[in-house]
Write a protein that holds these residues in place. Structure first.
Motif: not given
Ligand code: SF4
Length: 108
Positions: A34-49
Motif C-alpha cells: 500500500t505505502k499510502d504515505s498519508a502517515c508520512v505527511d501527518a507525522c510531526p517529527v518526520d519519523c516514518i520512512h
C-alpha cells in the motif's frame, strides 16, 4: 538481529547493540503493497520512512516507524487508509512480528 528484553513496563524494548529501543507505534501488514504515505505527511517529527523521494521507497514493501524518533502522538493512526498503524498495546497478536520489523529497518 534485535532481541527482545524482559524489561518490565508498558512497552516492549528491543536492543540493537547495547541501546534500548522503546516501541510506541507499529505499522503492520495492511501497509504491505500500500505505502499510502498519508502517515508520512501527518507525522510531526518526520519519523516514518522511507519517503517517496527516498531511493529505498520503490523496493520497500511497506513503511516503518522509527521507534527512537516517534513521540507517541498518534497522529498517523487515523490518516492511514488501510488501518495499518497501531499503538503497541493495540497491535493484534497475529502481527506481533511487525514490532521487530519496524525497529529493524532503522538498525541497518
Ligand atoms: Fe509520527 Fe506520532 Fe505516528 Fe509516532 S505516533 S509515527 S510521532 S505521527
Amino acid at each position: 538481529m534485535a532481541r527482545r528484553s524482559g524489561f518490565p513496563g508498558r512497552r516492549a524494548v528491543w536492543y540493537f547493540g547495547s541501546f534500548p529501543t522503546y516501541m510506541a507505534y507499529v505499522i503492520a501488514e495492511p501497509c504491505i503493497g500500500t505505502k499510502d504515505s498519508a502517515c508520512v505527511d501527518a507525522c510531526p517529527v518526520d519519523c516514518i520512512h522511507p519517503k517517496k523521494d527516498d531511493a529505498r521507497f520503490a523496493e520497500a514493501e511497506m513503511l516503518y516507524i522509527d521507534p527512537v524518533e516517534c513521540i507517541d502522538c498518534g497522529a498517523c493512526v487515523p490518516v492511514c487508509p488501510v488501518s495499518a498503524i497501531f499503538a503497541l498495546d493495540d497491535l493484534p497478536e497475529k502481527w506481533a512480528g511487525f514490532t521487530e520489523k519496524n525497529a529493524a529497518f532503522f538498525a541497518r
